[in-house]
Design a protein around this motif. Structure first.
Motif, PDB file in Angstrom:
ATOM      1  N   ASP A  75      74.244  55.145  39.081  1.00 18.95           N
ATOM      2  CA  ASP A  75      73.796  56.498  38.873  1.00 18.95           C
ATOM      3  C   ASP A  75      74.749  57.481  38.339  1.00 18.95           C
ATOM      4  O   ASP A  75      74.333  58.085  37.429  1.00 18.95           O
ATOM      5  N   HIS A  76      76.002  57.226  38.984  1.00 21.24           N
ATOM      6  CA  HIS A  76      76.998  58.351  38.544  1.00 21.24           C
ATOM      7  C   HIS A  76      78.246  57.910  37.588  1.00 21.24           C
ATOM      8  O   HIS A  76      78.663  58.856  37.249  1.00 21.24           O
ATOM      9  N   ASN A  77      78.497  56.555  37.838  1.00 21.82           N
ATOM     10  CA  ASN A  77      79.606  56.182  36.970  1.00 21.82           C
ATOM     11  C   ASN A  77      79.233  54.704  36.182  1.00 21.82           C
ATOM     12  O   ASN A  77      80.202  53.831  36.428  1.00 21.82           O
ATOM     13  N   PRO A  78      78.359  54.761  35.494  1.00 22.20           N
ATOM     14  CA  PRO A  78      77.858  53.660  34.495  1.00 22.20           C
ATOM     15  C   PRO A  78      79.265  52.921  33.862  1.00 22.20           C
ATOM     16  O   PRO A  78      79.348  51.825  33.598  1.00 22.20           O
ATOM     17  N   ASP A  79      80.113  53.871  33.512  1.00 25.62           N
ATOM     18  CA  ASP A  79      81.024  53.334  32.734  1.00 25.62           C
ATOM     19  C   ASP A  79      82.057  52.387  33.788  1.00 25.62           C
ATOM     20  O   ASP A  79      82.425  51.430  33.297  1.00 25.62           O
ATOM     21  N   GLN A  80      82.206  52.642  35.000  1.00 31.33           N
ATOM     22  CA  GLN A  80      82.903  51.787  35.620  1.00 31.33           C
ATOM     23  C   GLN A  80      81.873  50.493  36.400  1.00 31.33           C
ATOM     24  O   GLN A  80      82.694  49.499  36.374  1.00 31.33           O
ATOM     25  N   MET A  81      80.840  50.912  36.195  1.00 29.55           N
ATOM     26  CA  MET A  81      79.817  49.669  36.339  1.00 29.55           C
ATOM     27  C   MET A  81      79.969  48.608  35.393  1.00 29.55           C
ATOM     28  O   MET A  81      80.278  47.337  35.741  1.00 29.55           O
ATOM     29  N   PHE A  82      80.104  49.101  34.050  1.00 32.16           N
ATOM     30  CA  PHE A  82      80.241  48.228  33.065  1.00 32.16           C
ATOM     31  C   PHE A  82      81.885  47.543  33.051  1.00 32.16           C
ATOM     32  O   PHE A  82      81.833  46.250  32.693  1.00 32.16           O
ATOM     33  N   ASP A  83      82.661  48.238  33.366  1.00 29.20           N
ATOM     34  CA  ASP A  83      83.991  47.758  33.682  1.00 29.20           C
ATOM     35  C   ASP A  83      84.114  46.669  34.617  1.00 29.20           C
ATOM     36  O   ASP A  83      84.830  45.421  34.320  1.00 29.20           O
ATOM     37  N   LEU A  84      83.584  46.886  35.792  1.00 31.75           N
ATOM     38  CA  LEU A  84      83.638  45.753  36.786  1.00 31.75           C
ATOM     39  C   LEU A  84      82.695  44.495  36.498  1.00 31.75           C
ATOM     40  O   LEU A  84      83.355  43.743  36.716  1.00 31.75           O
ATOM     41  N   GLN A  85      81.789  44.790  35.769  1.00 26.50           N
ATOM     42  CA  GLN A  85      80.823  43.495  35.239  1.00 26.50           C
ATOM     43  C   GLN A  85      81.624  42.864  34.392  1.00 26.50           C
ATOM     44  O   GLN A  85      81.495  41.681  34.366  1.00 26.50           O
ATOM     45  N   GLU A  86      82.207  43.413  33.459  1.00 25.66           N
ATOM     46  CA  GLU A  86      82.977  42.832  32.259  1.00 25.66           C
ATOM     47  C   GLU A  86      84.084  42.235  32.920  1.00 25.66           C
ATOM     48  O   GLU A  86      84.487  40.915  32.179  1.00 25.66           O
ATOM     49  N   SER A  87      84.684  42.683  33.801  1.00 26.81           N
ATOM     50  CA  SER A  87      85.624  41.812  34.441  1.00 26.81           C
ATOM     51  C   SER A  87      85.489  40.971  35.609  1.00 26.81           C
ATOM     52  O   SER A  87      86.384  40.437  36.287  1.00 26.81           O
ATOM     53  N   TYR A  88      84.070  40.849  35.913  1.00 28.88           N
ATOM     54  CA  TYR A  88      83.444  39.747  36.946  1.00 28.88           C
ATOM     55  C   TYR A  88      83.862  40.220  38.176  1.00 28.88           C
ATOM     56  O   TYR A  88      84.343  39.357  39.066  1.00 28.88           O
ATOM     57  N   SER A  89      84.259  41.398  38.470  1.00 25.53           N
ATOM     58  CA  SER A  89      84.841  42.043  39.889  1.00 25.53           C
ATOM     59  C   SER A  89      83.921  42.750  40.603  1.00 25.53           C
ATOM     60  O   SER A  89      84.360  43.321  41.385  1.00 25.53           O
ATOM     61  N   VAL A  90      82.881  42.861  40.426  1.00 30.72           N
ATOM     62  CA  VAL A  90      81.813  43.644  41.170  1.00 30.72           C
ATOM     63  C   VAL A  90      81.729  43.151  42.677  1.00 30.72           C
ATOM     64  O   VAL A  90      82.125  44.240  43.633  1.00 30.72           O
TER      65      VAL A  90
END
Length: 142
Positions: free
Chosen positions: A15-30
């Motif tokens: 909700d607040h940091n979708p840029d970080q969400m995409f970074d975490l998903q892209e690096s498979y580190s969620v």
């Protein structure tokens, strides 16, 4: 409690940091990120449980700790600027379904400005920062 905190933290990021969400998903580190963050508050959780503090209060206090490094949200800051200063573009991007994607791109375009002003809770109301971000967003949109 661990699962609840992970879910709440992830929802906050979405909700607040979708840029970080995409970074975490892209690096498979969620999963690792969520596990590490929640692990960092587990001593506090255990102390609170032993003190018989209600779960909802523990969760609220933990979320304050877990989300502190994520505040203020660059995404919400830029979203507010685009909505207020560029309402036609905001509506167009919203209708096109590209608003979140474009806001994330704007964050990247404004990264140096955010860093130069050391964007934080203490200075998010800085008018010079706001004007600089407005100029960057304007350049991005044209």
């Amino acid at each position: 409690m661990i699962t609840i905190l992970k879910e709440k933290l992830w929802q906050y990021i979405v909700d607040h940091n979708p840029d970080q969400m995409f970074d975490l998903q892209e690096s498979y580190s969620v999963s690792k990120y969520l596990e590490d963050q929640v692990a960092s508050v587990m001593d506090f959780v255990n102390q609170q449980i032993q003190a018989q503090i209600p779960d909802y209060i523990i969760q609220e206090q933990c979320m304050e700790q877990l989300t502190a490094p994520l505040k203020p949200s660059r995404f919400l800051y830029i979203r507010g600027i685009v909505e207020e200063e560029f309402p036609k573009d905001f509506e167009r991007l919203k209708e096109d379904g590209t608003l979140t994607y474009e806001l994330i791109n704007m964050i990247q375009a404004c990264r140096e400005t955010f860093e130069r002003f050391d964007f934080s809770m203490e200075n998010e109301e800085n008018r010079h920062l706001r004007y600089a971000i407005i100029a960057e967003v304007h350049d991005y949109l044209i």
